[in-house]
Design an enzyme around this catalytic site. Sequence first.
Site, PDB file in Angstrom:
ATOM      1  N   LEU A  95       0.814  -0.794  -0.415  1.00 45.13           N
ATOM      2  CA  LEU A  95       0.097  -0.103  -0.440  1.00 45.13           C
ATOM      3  C   LEU A  95       1.055   1.709  -0.185  1.00 45.13           C
ATOM      4  O   LEU A  95       1.544   1.161   0.702  1.00 45.13           O
ATOM      5  CB  LEU A  95      -0.839  -0.253   1.630  1.00 45.13           C
ATOM      6  CG  LEU A  95      -2.395  -1.427   1.483  1.00 45.13           C
ATOM      7  CD1 LEU A  95      -2.638  -0.831   2.798  1.00 45.13           C
ATOM      8  CD2 LEU A  95      -3.171  -0.769   0.741  1.00 45.13           C
ATOM      9  N   ASP A  96       0.504   1.882  -0.867  1.00 40.40           N
ATOM     10  CA  ASP A  96       1.136   3.321  -0.295  1.00 40.40           C
ATOM     11  C   ASP A  96       1.415   4.367   0.972  1.00 40.40           C
ATOM     12  O   ASP A  96       0.835   3.838   1.712  1.00 40.40           O
ATOM     13  CB  ASP A  96       0.048   4.615  -1.089  1.00 40.40           C
ATOM     14  CG  ASP A  96       0.047   4.861  -2.912  1.00 40.40           C
ATOM     15  OD1 ASP A  96       1.470   3.802  -3.182  1.00 40.40           O
ATOM     16  OD2 ASP A  96      -0.857   5.105  -3.316  1.00 40.40           O
ATOM     17  N   ARG A  97       2.253   4.507   1.392  1.00 41.61           N
ATOM     18  CA  ARG A  97       2.554   5.388   2.311  1.00 41.61           C
ATOM     19  C   ARG A  97       1.635   5.875   3.000  1.00 41.61           C
ATOM     20  O   ARG A  97       1.399   6.169   4.462  1.00 41.61           O
ATOM     21  CB  ARG A  97       4.239   6.361   2.184  1.00 41.61           C
ATOM     22  CG  ARG A  97       4.540   6.807   4.078  1.00 41.61           C
ATOM     23  CD  ARG A  97       5.781   7.214   3.674  1.00 41.61           C
ATOM     24  NE  ARG A  97       5.442   9.083   3.097  1.00 41.61           N
ATOM     25  CZ  ARG A  97       4.481  10.496   3.290  1.00 41.61           C
ATOM     26  NH1 ARG A  97       4.420  10.265   4.198  1.00 41.61           N
ATOM     27  NH2 ARG A  97       4.457  10.892   2.206  1.00 41.61           N
ATOM     28  N   LEU A  98       0.725   6.654   2.845  1.00 44.69           N
ATOM     29  CA  LEU A  98      -0.441   7.593   3.071  1.00 44.69           C
ATOM     30  C   LEU A  98      -2.159   6.812   3.059  1.00 44.69           C
ATOM     31  O   LEU A  98      -2.686   6.850   3.576  1.00 44.69           O
ATOM     32  CB  LEU A  98      -0.812   8.664   2.115  1.00 44.69           C
ATOM     33  CG  LEU A  98       0.376   9.986   2.238  1.00 44.69           C
ATOM     34  CD1 LEU A  98       0.826  11.084   0.746  1.00 44.69           C
ATOM     35  CD2 LEU A  98       1.031  10.703   3.180  1.00 44.69           C
ATOM     36  N   THR A  99      -1.859   5.735   2.506  1.00 44.13           N
ATOM     37  CA  THR A  99      -2.857   4.640   2.796  1.00 44.13           C
ATOM     38  C   THR A  99      -3.133   3.586   3.416  1.00 44.13           C
ATOM     39  O   THR A  99      -1.867   2.865   4.139  1.00 44.13           O
ATOM     40  CB  THR A  99      -3.501   4.300   1.070  1.00 44.13           C
ATOM     41  OG1 THR A  99      -2.760   5.319   0.496  1.00 44.13           O
ATOM     42  CG2 THR A  99      -4.161   3.355   1.434  1.00 44.13           C
TER      43      THR A  99
END
Length: 492
Positions: free
Chosen positions: A181-185
């Site tokens: 997952l993306d860091r912000l997700t």
Amino acid sequence: MALVPSAPRDKYPPLPDDTFPWKEPPAVAITPCDPWPPPYYLEDGLRKVTPYHFTYNTYCKQRWRGREILDIFASEFRDRPAEYYEQAIVEGRVVLNGQPVPSTKTIVNNGDMISHTLHRHEPPCTAKSIGIVHEDDDLIVIDKPAGMPVHPAGRYNFNSIIEIMRADRGYGWNPLPCNRLDRLTSGIMFIGKHKQAAEVMSAQIRQRTVKKEYITRVVGEFPEGEVVCEKPILQISPKLGLNRVRANGKEALTVFKRLAYYPPTARDRTSQQEELPGETDAQGQPWKKLQGYSIVRCFPVTGRTHQLRVHLQFLGHPISNDPIYANQRVFGPSLGRGHSESENDEDIMSRLSRMGKEEVADAVAYHDEMVEAYEKRKAERMTGENCKVCDTPLYSDPGVHELGIYLHARRYRCEEGKWDYETGLPDWALPPPGYEGLAESMKESDPLAVDLKQLGLEDGEEGGKDAEPMNGSAKAQLDAASDTRTAVSSVV
């Protein structure tokens, strides 16, 4: 008979002309300091890491082949200015295959190892713990907190899912992520406890036998019904993490369904008049005309990087606290709605490069939700101070609102029914005070899930590796069903 020691022998006996038949390979730089346990400390809701010396070792990527070494550093890494990398090469802090680099114009080739030793300053991440959804002898299913990268990458090392879990369970334990997952997700992730388990789960994900569902919160009133966005996505800048809809991009397909819409309250409309000084666009208009927000369910059929974020921006409903795709200082009042041409890319990248440095990365949600002025200004940016050890420019701590975006991987399930893992709805997806709305997890009888099954569409993964293109049969079924859903062209 007595044993006597023999004389040591040369590893490579000399040839008659005193030359050696093979040259020893150059030593590859290794980390000069690997502190254990990691130098974590918690402060103001953040997990921080005391600065330490470290050596990055990385093999030449495909896009680096045949390029000058300084050009690679200057164009690929945003952490420090080009002048720093030039000096690091000259002074020997950057080496190629374990040897000093003769020139900043030295060409990097396939198979080369680049090593860079520096005093490492890791950004803080959230201090929230990693949630455990399920654990057995083979796998750990976690609920990843927003604002925490999965792998060590870029400025992050110890502040990553892998290293935090290793620190919790012991140095010798090797967590093996099966998806990313993306860091912000935030949301569901699978961690293999051993290689075989990780390979089995990763194979399921690659073969699209795992169904995925995301929840997000977007700007404005998202259309009702199912909205299909089938627009190709192209990586514009790996350095800035920018991707856009482009005709020459990779095929991407996402199905969206609105779950709830919450219009602005009377208090929100009143606060619109209380605009902070200087927070207007070039035309003197408010940064964002308040229009409420929607909670949207997302089914990515393909798995392109930033697919959900890019498609939602293209539809005119970006994730409302996305620091890239919902940033009016970067994309203007339209927030990039319907943009698919490249004529403004250079201007967009220039403005985006200033975010987090000279300017605060200010998404529209910070205005919609009446965040206090001091909170909005408490954001990561250069402080003007330098490290006393390495003279690196220092950054301020990120604000809580910068640690994640409103995008959550809520559910992963096996299409054969062997397993099904899900989390509850995030707090930001629940009805705001004074409103009624969705407050529980969705049921399997949801019409969109049934419709997707009938279409034969398979989910992808936001931020994952490129998925295989949709086959012609699935496309034909999707086209046949187009009269029952909202087409992209009618939304933009």
